[in-house]
Design a protein around this motif. Structure first.
Motif, short mmCIF file in Angstrom:
data_model
loop_
_atom_site.label_atom_id
_atom_site.label_comp_id
_atom_site.label_asym_id
_atom_site.label_seq_id
_atom_site.Cartn_x
_atom_site.Cartn_y
_atom_site.Cartn_z
N ALA A 288 0.73 -1.23 -0.08
CA ALA A 288 -0.04 -0.05 -0.06
C ALA A 288 0.87 1.34 -0.03
CB ALA A 288 -1.06 0.01 1.13
N VAL A 289 1.84 1.16 0.75
CA VAL A 289 2.87 2.34 0.75
C VAL A 289 3.42 2.48 -0.60
CG1 VAL A 289 5.08 3.21 1.53
CG2 VAL A 289 3.40 2.08 3.21
N GLU A 290 3.99 1.55 -1.33
CA GLU A 290 4.37 1.65 -2.76
C GLU A 290 3.21 2.25 -3.68
OE1 GLU A 290 6.94 -0.60 -6.08
OE2 GLU A 290 6.19 -1.71 -4.36
N CYS A 291 2.08 1.81 -3.30
CA CYS A 291 1.03 2.35 -4.32
C CYS A 291 0.69 3.78 -4.02
CB CYS A 291 -0.35 1.63 -4.10
SG CYS A 291 -0.32 -0.27 -4.77
N LEU A 292 0.78 4.11 -2.80
CA LEU A 292 0.64 5.68 -2.37
C LEU A 292 1.70 6.33 -3.10
CD1 LEU A 292 -0.47 7.95 -0.51
CD2 LEU A 292 1.07 7.27 1.13
N LEU A 293 2.90 6.14 -3.12
CA LEU A 293 4.04 6.63 -3.69
C LEU A 293 4.13 6.95 -5.03
CD1 LEU A 293 7.00 5.39 -1.24
CD2 LEU A 293 5.88 7.67 -1.02
N TYR A 294 3.59 5.64 -5.56
CA TYR A 294 3.46 5.65 -7.13
C TYR A 294 2.46 6.77 -7.50
CZ TYR A 294 2.08 3.94 -11.72
OH TYR A 294 1.79 4.04 -13.32
N TYR A 295 1.21 6.61 -6.67
CA TYR A 295 0.21 8.00 -6.96
C TYR A 295 0.85 9.03 -6.78
CZ TYR A 295 -3.84 10.77 -6.59
OH TYR A 295 -4.69 11.86 -6.77
N LEU A 296 1.72 9.50 -5.89
CA LEU A 296 2.29 10.81 -5.64
C LEU A 296 3.20 11.23 -6.77
CD1 LEU A 296 3.02 10.75 -1.98
CD2 LEU A 296 0.93 11.89 -3.17
N TYR A 297 3.81 10.04 -7.52
CA TYR A 297 4.68 10.55 -8.70
C TYR A 297 4.01 10.41 -9.93
CZ TYR A 297 9.17 10.17 -5.93
OH TYR A 297 10.21 10.50 -5.27
N SER A 298 2.98 9.89 -10.06
CA SER A 298 2.41 9.47 -11.40
C SER A 298 1.00 10.36 -11.64
CB SER A 298 2.01 8.12 -11.83
OG SER A 298 1.15 7.53 -10.98
N PHE A 299 0.37 10.57 -10.20
CA PHE A 299 -0.95 11.01 -9.95
C PHE A 299 -1.93 10.41 -10.76
CE2 PHE A 299 -2.37 15.54 -8.61
CZ PHE A 299 -1.69 15.30 -7.30
N GLN A 300 -1.86 8.99 -10.92
CA GLN A 300 -2.89 8.05 -11.70
C GLN A 300 -3.01 7.15 -10.53
OE1 GLN A 300 -1.40 6.48 -15.21
NE2 GLN A 300 -2.52 8.22 -16.39
N TYR A 301 -4.24 6.60 -10.68
CA TYR A 301 -4.64 5.39 -9.61
C TYR A 301 -3.90 4.17 -9.89
CZ TYR A 301 -7.81 2.72 -6.57
OH TYR A 301 -8.25 2.03 -5.46
N PRO A 302 -3.33 3.68 -8.68
CA PRO A 302 -2.33 2.68 -8.79
C PRO A 302 -3.15 1.41 -9.25
CG PRO A 302 -2.47 3.06 -6.49
CD PRO A 302 -3.51 4.36 -7.32
N THR A 303 -2.39 0.50 -9.74
CA THR A 303 -2.93 -0.66 -10.40
C THR A 303 -1.86 -2.02 -9.70
OG1 THR A 303 -1.61 -0.77 -12.20
CG2 THR A 303 -3.92 -0.05 -12.37
N ARG A 304 -2.35 -3.30 -9.58
CA ARG A 304 -1.59 -4.22 -9.09
C ARG A 304 -0.19 -4.36 -9.54
NH1 ARG A 304 -4.14 -8.44 -6.62
NH2 ARG A 304 -6.30 -8.25 -6.25
N ASN A 305 -0.01 -3.89 -11.00
CA ASN A 305 1.27 -4.03 -11.68
C ASN A 305 2.23 -2.78 -11.29
OD1 ASN A 305 0.10 -2.20 -13.28
ND2 ASN A 305 -0.01 -3.36 -15.02
N CYS A 306 1.81 -1.90 -10.89
CA CYS A 306 2.49 -0.87 -10.39
C CYS A 306 3.58 -1.12 -9.30
CB CYS A 306 1.95 0.52 -10.12
SG CYS A 306 1.10 0.50 -8.45
N CYS A 307 3.24 -2.31 -8.62
CA CYS A 307 4.00 -2.79 -7.50
C CYS A 307 5.42 -3.51 -8.13
CB CYS A 307 3.44 -3.64 -6.32
SG CYS A 307 2.16 -2.65 -5.29
N GLU A 308 6.52 -2.84 -7.75
CA GLU A 308 7.69 -3.67 -8.34
C GLU A 308 8.68 -4.16 -7.17
OE1 GLU A 308 9.68 -1.44 -11.23
OE2 GLU A 308 8.14 -1.54 -12.81
N SER A 309 8.59 -3.19 -6.14
CA SER A 309 9.34 -3.77 -4.93
C SER A 309 8.87 -4.51 -4.04
CB SER A 309 9.63 -2.22 -4.09
OG SER A 309 10.34 -1.23 -5.02
N VAL A 310 7.45 -4.66 -3.96
CA VAL A 310 6.79 -5.39 -3.18
C VAL A 310 6.51 -6.64 -4.07
CG1 VAL A 310 4.95 -6.02 -1.51
CG2 VAL A 310 6.20 -3.64 -1.59
N PRO A 311 6.75 -7.71 -3.89
CA PRO A 311 6.20 -8.92 -4.86
C PRO A 311 4.42 -9.18 -4.71
CG PRO A 311 8.20 -9.75 -3.95
CD PRO A 311 7.84 -8.46 -3.21
#
Length: 273
Positions: A98-121
């Motif tokens: 969830a932290v990775e998804c939150l950070l991804y959103y702050l960088y991309s400003f797009q709603y995160p998806t499952r495949n946006c998690c690269e650090s957490v398997p």
């Protein structure tokens, strides 16, 4: 290739870009160079000046990107807290995915998806097993870490799932739904809790005996008496709605019979005349 060279290629090449990251496309399917650049920074941590840590995971981030977009990180990294001096924010109580998804959103400003998690398997036990658990997890961390726009988007996703009734639709997600009920009843109204509870109750009533007979659901009702009370009230509303609908149908039937009778008498009188 040096970071600067990669940025030059991303920013200057508008027609034939070799690097396009998932989530960097706009609503028309075209890649956004600025978004690509920010996702590239997030993935590689180039020129980072702070660290976000959660359990055994950490992300090298950039204050200039996450602080203007999120008041929680802004307060932690620019205020008088110890995080500001160490440039490290520790989020031990959150789920790493969830932290990775939150950070991804702050960088991309797009709603995160499952495949946006690269650090957490995505194969870890803690990773959400279905869309409902994923979207509700995004809602939780967005609400907790004051990402209000992301919270609104996640809430919309959850409500759209609640609107999908029927056991066949919810069979794979029902365990996640039952587990989430105590949390839903803790969400304050200011964060959309009332609306979430209203739709959750509607879904419970629609699922009916298929849900009510489950031992896990019965255990939740036994522990969480407020949920049981609200469900009882919702069922009462449903019964009243059904009674009103029956009355309406009966009234329409009576009106139709009266019209048919009147037409019959009118025709008969005309024939006799």
């Amino acid at each position: 290739m040096q970071p600067s060279a990669v940025f030059d290629r991303i920013i200057t090449s508008s027609l034939d870009r070799a690097i396009v990251f998932p989530g960097a496309e706009d609503t028309f399917g075209h890649s956004d160079p600025l978004r690509e650049a920010q996702i590239l920074l997030f993935r590689n941590g180039w020129h980072s000046d702070c660290i976000i840590r959660c359990q055994s995971y950490e992300w090298k981030c950039h204050k200039a990107i996450i602080c203007p977009k999120n008041c929680y990180f802004r307060a932690a990294l620019t205020g008088s807290f110890i995080e500001a001096s160490s440039s490290t924010v520790i989020l031990e109580d959150d789920e790493p995915w969830a932290v990775e998804c939150l950070l991804y959103y702050l960088y991309s400003f797009q709603y995160p998806t499952r495949n946006c998690c690269e650090s957490v398997p995505t194969t870890t036990e803690d990773f959400p097993p279905n869309d409902y658990a994923f979207d509700l997890g995004i809602f939780k961390i967005a609400d907790k870490r004051e990402a209000h726009s992301l919270r609104t988007m996640a809430m919309s996703k959850v409500l759209s799932l609640f609107a999908r009734s029927g056991w066949a639709v919810w069979e794979e997600s029902i365990d996640s739904f039952i587990i989430s009920l105590p949390f839903l009843w803790e969400v304050p109204d200011s964060s959309g809790g009332r609306l979430l509870r209203e739709w959750a109750l509607k879904l419970m009533v629609k699922l009916g005996d298929s849900l009510f007979r489950m031992p896990a659901f019965q255990a939740v009702l036994e522990r969480e008496r407020n949920i049981a009370t609200d469900l009882y009230v919702e069922q009462g509303k449903r019964i009243k709605d059904l009674e009103d609908e029956i009355k309406k149908i009966r009234s329409e039937i009576c009106e139709k019979k009266s019209r048919d009778r009147l037409e019959y008498l009118t025709r008969r009188q005309g024939l006799q005349g």
